[in-house]
Design an enzyme around this catalytic site. Structure first.
Site, PDB file in Angstrom:
ATOM      1  N   HIS A  91      74.400  60.263  35.954  1.00 36.38           N
ATOM      2  CA  HIS A  91      75.424  60.992  35.703  1.00 36.38           C
ATOM      3  C   HIS A  91      76.557  61.521  34.479  1.00 36.38           C
ATOM      4  O   HIS A  91      77.436  61.719  34.411  1.00 36.38           O
ATOM      5  CB  HIS A  91      75.851  59.677  34.075  1.00 36.38           C
ATOM      6  CG  HIS A  91      76.032  58.553  34.095  1.00 36.38           C
ATOM      7  ND1 HIS A  91      76.905  57.494  34.394  1.00 36.38           N
ATOM      8  CD2 HIS A  91      74.583  57.118  34.233  1.00 36.38           C
ATOM      9  CE1 HIS A  91      76.861  56.149  34.615  1.00 36.38           C
ATOM     10  NE2 HIS A  91      75.327  55.697  34.475  1.00 36.38           N
ATOM     11  N   LYS A 148      90.938  59.304  27.080  1.00 34.91           N
ATOM     12  CA  LYS A 148      89.726  59.419  27.319  1.00 34.91           C
ATOM     13  C   LYS A 148      89.074  59.986  26.075  1.00 34.91           C
ATOM     14  O   LYS A 148      89.834  60.046  25.288  1.00 34.91           O
ATOM     15  CB  LYS A 148      89.515  59.720  28.388  1.00 34.91           C
ATOM     16  CG  LYS A 148      90.191  61.700  28.653  1.00 34.91           C
ATOM     17  CD  LYS A 148      89.748  62.144  29.850  1.00 34.91           C
ATOM     18  CE  LYS A 148      91.134  61.288  30.560  1.00 34.91           C
ATOM     19  NZ  LYS A 148      90.079  61.274  32.079  1.00 34.91           N
ATOM     20  N   ARG A 149      87.490  60.344  26.155  1.00 34.40           N
ATOM     21  CA  ARG A 149      86.789  60.474  24.700  1.00 34.40           C
ATOM     22  C   ARG A 149      87.286  62.043  24.636  1.00 34.40           C
ATOM     23  O   ARG A 149      87.495  62.493  26.180  1.00 34.40           O
ATOM     24  CB  ARG A 149      85.578  60.978  25.553  1.00 34.40           C
ATOM     25  CG  ARG A 149      84.688  59.748  25.506  1.00 34.40           C
ATOM     26  CD  ARG A 149      85.010  58.710  23.369  1.00 34.40           C
ATOM     27  NE  ARG A 149      84.475  59.543  22.510  1.00 34.40           N
ATOM     28  CZ  ARG A 149      83.073  58.650  22.240  1.00 34.40           C
ATOM     29  NH1 ARG A 149      82.805  57.629  22.413  1.00 34.40           N
ATOM     30  NH2 ARG A 149      82.129  59.792  21.929  1.00 34.40           N
ATOM     31  N   LYS A 175      87.040  67.813  29.404  1.00 36.56           N
ATOM     32  CA  LYS A 175      88.073  66.242  30.066  1.00 36.56           C
ATOM     33  C   LYS A 175      89.282  68.060  29.285  1.00 36.56           C
ATOM     34  O   LYS A 175      89.909  67.397  30.142  1.00 36.56           O
ATOM     35  CB  LYS A 175      87.496  65.534  28.729  1.00 36.56           C
ATOM     36  CG  LYS A 175      86.392  65.044  29.370  1.00 36.56           C
ATOM     37  CD  LYS A 175      86.769  63.331  28.368  1.00 36.56           C
ATOM     38  CE  LYS A 175      85.679  62.334  28.764  1.00 36.56           C
ATOM     39  NZ  LYS A 175      85.656  61.397  30.584  1.00 36.56           N
ATOM     40  N   THR A 217      86.807  57.255  35.779  1.00 35.86           N
ATOM     41  CA  THR A 217      86.491  55.415  35.875  1.00 35.86           C
ATOM     42  C   THR A 217      88.092  55.483  35.502  1.00 35.86           C
ATOM     43  O   THR A 217      89.032  54.479  36.547  1.00 35.86           O
ATOM     44  CB  THR A 217      86.054  54.576  35.075  1.00 35.86           C
ATOM     45  OG1 THR A 217      85.640  54.645  34.302  1.00 35.86           O
ATOM     46  CG2 THR A 217      84.615  54.790  36.681  1.00 35.86           C
ATOM     47  N   LYS A 229      91.686  53.072  37.565  1.00 30.44           N
ATOM     48  CA  LYS A 229      92.211  52.268  36.907  1.00 30.44           C
ATOM     49  C   LYS A 229      93.784  52.699  36.740  1.00 30.44           C
ATOM     50  O   LYS A 229      94.599  52.103  36.840  1.00 30.44           O
ATOM     51  CB  LYS A 229      92.033  51.798  35.554  1.00 30.44           C
ATOM     52  CG  LYS A 229      90.463  51.203  34.757  1.00 30.44           C
ATOM     53  CD  LYS A 229      90.019  51.575  33.524  1.00 30.44           C
ATOM     54  CE  LYS A 229      88.519  50.742  33.959  1.00 30.44           C
ATOM     55  NZ  LYS A 229      87.565  50.856  33.135  1.00 30.44           N
TER      56      LYS A 229
HETATM   57  N1  PLP Z   1      87.352  54.465  27.340  1.00 33.78           N
HETATM   58  C1  PLP Z   1      87.894  53.440  27.420  1.00 33.78           C
HETATM   59  C2  PLP Z   1      88.162  52.566  26.404  1.00 33.78           C
HETATM   60  C3  PLP Z   1      87.648  52.826  28.978  1.00 33.78           C
HETATM   61  O1  PLP Z   1      88.926  51.809  29.402  1.00 33.78           O
HETATM   62  C4  PLP Z   1      87.926  53.708  29.993  1.00 33.78           C
HETATM   63  C5  PLP Z   1      88.067  53.571  30.642  1.00 33.78           C
HETATM   64  O2  PLP Z   1      87.659  54.325  32.012  1.00 33.78           O
HETATM   65  C6  PLP Z   1      86.918  55.184  30.066  1.00 33.78           C
HETATM   66  C7  PLP Z   1      87.178  54.912  28.670  1.00 33.78           C
HETATM   67  C8  PLP Z   1      86.426  56.151  30.700  1.00 33.78           C
HETATM   68  O3  PLP Z   1      87.513  56.757  30.859  1.00 33.78           O
HETATM   69  P1  PLP Z   1      87.573  58.318  31.534  1.00 33.78           P
HETATM   70  O4  PLP Z   1      87.012  57.943  32.936  1.00 33.78           O
HETATM   71  O5  PLP Z   1      88.756  58.639  31.219  1.00 33.78           O
HETATM   72  O6  PLP Z   1      86.370  59.349  30.772  1.00 33.78           O
END
Ligand code: PLP
Length: 866
Positions: A390, A592-593, A598, A709, A713
């Protein structure tokens, strides 16, 4: 034939009283009231929303369990190959709404016979008749937040798809008492509070008292015959013993009666008693020690893309791997097949390196307990496992000190050494006299003062396939961190499976209005597109249709209002977002985190730049109307958690909140910019936030985000993306077309050179960034402590700007300008881009991922219900 404990002559009686699923409103009402009165011991006089949630959940769970039993019986009878998905995180969110959508069989006529209703609508009407609103009932459920972010949510989407596709699959994880912490924002700072999600119990889980698996730690290795080789069977005499108790979560699939199982383990003390301690009168101490067993599954480690290296974390990993393997092996042994058939019956997928100990544990079981010769055992192990990588970031790659292993898992350490010894022999044979290669590729890293075990290398050596999670990432692992392995094994061991998301939760459930509009437009009243997303391509026919565009835009506007409501609620009822202009206010979202890679810092710097530029224009005498032409209305929305020990990420959160304070209260800019930080971002909030976006930001430094991901979405919900050429953004562009995405920034090929320049040469900082950093340094956002954000500007100005903010900032701003232009002055073009994006987003359904895994890695077939 399935064994049964019930004597033949009793079976007719069992069959006569077969438990039935509720199929209609009558049936649901009956079940609901039954559970209110018996299971909950309440009545119509004291049934509140919470009781209604509980009773609805148990009633729905009853249906799932009936199908769950049938699924398991079918699989026992047919005995196909099964997939076991090992993930230390399952970020499931809420279960009820998803179950109502997924478990729905074919829609049935309502009580008047004038409308076809799916299960969800039927239950909604029933609850209404019983005195409740479905929305209020759903809102009672706490999130099952047993994950940090993308990796954990991926596992949740995958078990949804595996079930929907009728793949015989089990998820294995840990049942943490505390999921990811709840985030509070106090004075702009992140404060972590415990997430005791089991506070009101959990109506979805089934505790299996009867499945208690002993797991051992510490102790020593006993060799009855003195100094036999370590590859011969040995006995590990453990020092500490705990029990793993199984908790099962039924996983429903969409339009199928297959119900798979997610099995999570909880640690509990053994009932053995330390009589030595007891006899010395140390009763209290001996009970305390037992109590500590439970700490193993107390808490999810709150790090995303960072390996912390704590002893308890390694204990969690072994506890979970040992219990899961024991369970898998027990199931295999029931069939009385020879061990050689194990890989024909079992595929185990390692979600990241967290479960790599399962590789070692299987080898131990086969050699020490089953007395298979080493090489035969290793062949079985290798054919069974596959590993998903990952990340390429060093700080996220797990490496465990040898000394810790030798204390906690002494026999496993021996086995790892032997695995490595055989592996290095092979490398030596293929590449003789290359000691540098041997030390680079070794599973053991020889570093002072402590030797380390490289878990990713162990996972590669122990697996038959290794996959990355997006094309760019899968290429990158082959040329960087795993390049020596490609040299040794050849490229075919390495493959790509681009991540995906389940459209059931992320389109139908999160965005019912858009889903409805789509099903009407493509004439798919039974929502089959949620199984076959290629059907969405038909939407392209409406991309230019003005009437359709207006309906599309209305759905977006309604979703923006819902998000504005959420923000208002979180802000103690005070409205931040100007409702009157909501349709022509661009919702620009980054959730996101929080992580330097990021680059939320770049986003907030962009906001600061915009604010300063507006202020400049106003100072030069421009009117607000003139300013608005250049900088149209925009709300910048942020959300996400920082790891509790991640200082820089926490500082970024503080900066966002400080900028929000200044900008939102500056009446001079007349609401042209608003900044919002939504606290405690989680799956349930994501389900409200994502459908409301006009633009979302996926702006990682090229080469750092493996896939992402949430980008998928956002696209699936009709929002556009501003992003770097990184992770799955690349394939999103390929699928939806480069006209429908706002890409910017340096490519991953350039990253090394740019970093070198920062380190050894003088790099020029763009004037816009200078302006922003000067404003921060002047204390504009921290008047009491102008140095508060010093580490943020230092990291760019003096510490090499590792994440290349200064290299990408100018093109980021230019691209934002283009976004403004299209959103405000070419709205019809904008909506067309959104429609075309959704039309071509089908590739990112996690159903497609699961088909790829099943075919190219697991070699498993679906088992469909009769
Ligand atoms: N946190 C939550 C609650 C999510 O639903 C998602 C969905 O993809 C993520 C983190 C991951 O986000 P990213 O792909 O932008 O890091």
């Amino acid at each position: 034939a399935i064994d049964t404990m019930i004597p033949l002559q009793s079976r007719a009686l069992w069959n006569k009283h077969k438990v039935q699923k509720f199929e209609d409103a009558e049936g649901f009402d009956d079940r609901f009231i039954h559970h209110v009165e018996t299971t909950l011991a309440r009545s119509l006089y004291n049934c509140d929303d919470l009781a209604a949630y509980e009773s609805t959940s148990i009633s729905v769970r009853d249906n799932l369990v009936i199908d769950w039993n049938k699924t398991q019986q079918r699989l026992t009878a047919r005995d196909p190959k099964r997939v076991y998905y090992l993930s230390l995180e399952f970020l499931m969110g809420r279960a009820l709404d998803n179950a109502l959508i997924n478990m729905g069989s074919e829609p049935k006529p309502n009580s008047n016979g004038d409308e076809l209703l799916g299960t969800r609508d039927m239950v909604k009407d029933s609850l209404n008749d019983l005195g409740f609103r479905l929305e209020d009932v759903l809102a009672q459920e706490p999130d099952a937040a047993l994950g940090n972010g993308g990796l954990g949510r991926l596992a949740a989407c995958f078990i949804d798809s595996m079930t929907t596709e009728n793949i015989p699959a089990w998820g294995y994880g840990l049942r943490y008492e505390y999921g990811i912490f709840a985030q509070k924002i106090i004075d702009g700072y992140q404060i972590e509070t415990p997430d005791y999600w089991l506070n009101i119990g959990n109506r979805w889980e089934i505790e299996r008292h009867e499945i208690q698996i002993p797991v051992t730690f510490y102790g020593y290795v006993d060799r009855p015959d003195g100094d036999t080789p370590t590859t011969d069977p040995a006995q590990w005499i453990g020092g500490e013993r705990v029990l793993a108790v199984a908790y099962d979560f039924p996983v429903p699939g969409y339009k199928t009666t297959t119900v798979n199982n997610l099995r999570l383990w909880k640690a509990k003390p053994t009932t053995e008693f330390d009589f030595a301690k007891f006899n010395t009168g140390d009763y209290k101490n001996s009970v305390d020690q037992q109590q500590r067993a439970e700490s193993i599954t107390a808490c999810l480690y709150p790090n995303d893309n960072f390996a912390e290296g704590k002893e308890l974390r390694l204990k969690q990993q072994y506890f979970w791997c040992a219990a899961s393997l024991h369970d898998i092996i027990r199931r295999f042994k029931k069939t009385q097949r020879p061990w050689s058939e194990f890989p024909d019956q079992v595929a185990i997928q390692l979600n990241d390196t967290h479960p790599t100990l399962a590789v070692v544990e299987l080898q131990r079981v086969l050699v020490d307990l089953e007395k298979l010769p080493w090489a035969e055992a290793w062949d079985i192990v290798n054919k069974t496992f596959a590993y998903t990588n990952h990340t390429v970031m060093q700080e996220a790659l797990e490496k465990w000190p040898v000394s810790l292993f030798s204390r906690l898992l002494p026999r496993h350490l021996e086995i790892i050494y032997d695995i490595n010894w055989f592996f290095l022999q092979e490398v030596e044979k293929k590449f003789p006299d290359n000691s540098e290669l041997l030390s680079r590729i070794s599973i053991i890293e020889e570093v002072y003062p402590e030797r380390l075990i490289r878990m990713a290398f162990l996972a590669i050596v122990g697996s038959h396939k290794v996959n990355g999670v997006a094309e760019l990432h899968s290429e990158l692992i082959k040329t960087t961190i795993f390049s020596d392995f490609v040299k040794f094994y050849g490229p075919s061991k390495f493959t790509n499976v681009t991540n995906g998301i389940t459209p059931r939760r992320w389109l139908k459930q999160a965005n019912p209005e858009l889903s409805k509009l789509i099903s009407e437009a493509i004439n798919d009243p039974k929502d089959d597109f949620l199984l076959d997303m290629t059907k969405l391509t038909k939407l392209a026919e409406f991309a230019d249709d003005h009437g359709f565009q207006q309906r599309w835009n209305k759905v977006k506007e309604d979703n923006k209002i819902k998000l504005a409501d959420l923000i208002k609620n979180l802000n103690n009822g005070e409205d931040i977002i100007d409702r009157e202009h909501i349709n022509n206010t661009l919702f620009d979202i980054q959730v996101k985190r929080i992580h330097e890679y990021k680059r939320q810092q770049m986003n907030i710097f962009g906001v600061i730049y915009r604010y300063l530029a507006i202020k400049n224009l106003l100072e030069q005498g421009a009117s607000i109307e003139e300013v608005e032409k250049k900088f149209p209305r925009k709300v910048s929305i942020f959300g996400g958690k920082s790891a509790p020990g991640y200082y820089m990420a926490k500082l970024i959160i503080k900066l966002i909140n400080s900028v929000a304070d200044v900008v939102n209260s500056d009446v001079a800019i007349a609401d042209l910019i608003k900044v919002v930080f939504i606290p405690d971002y989680n799956v349930s909030k994501a389900e409200i936030i994502i459908p409301a976006s006009d633009l979302s930001e996926h702006i990682s430094t090229a080469g750092t985000e493996a896939s992402g991901t949430s980008n998928m979405k956002f696209v699936m919900n009709g929002g556009l993306i501003i992003g770097t050429v990184d992770g799955a953004n690349v394939e999103i562009t390929r699928e939806i077309g480069e006209d429908n995405i706002f890409l910017f920034g340096n490519l991953s090929e350039k990253v090394e050179e740019l970093r070198y320049n920062h380190k050894y040469r003088k790099s020029e900082m763009p004037s816009e960034l200078k302006m922003v950093l000067n404003a921060i340094e002047s204390g504009l956002f921290s008047p009491e402590n102008p140095n508060e954000f010093k580490p943020l500007w230092d990291s760019i100005k003096h510490h090499g700007d590792y994440y290349l903010v200064s290299d990408d900032f100018a093109s980021y701003l230019a691209t934002q300008e283009l976004v403004d232009q299209v959103f405000h002055y070419e709205k019809s073009e904008w909506i067309k881009k959104c429609i075309l994006s959704v039309a071509n987003v089908g590739f990112f359904s996690s159903d497609r991922c699961i088909e790829e895994y099943a075919e190219t890695i697991w070699n498993v077939e679906p088992v469909k219900p009769e």
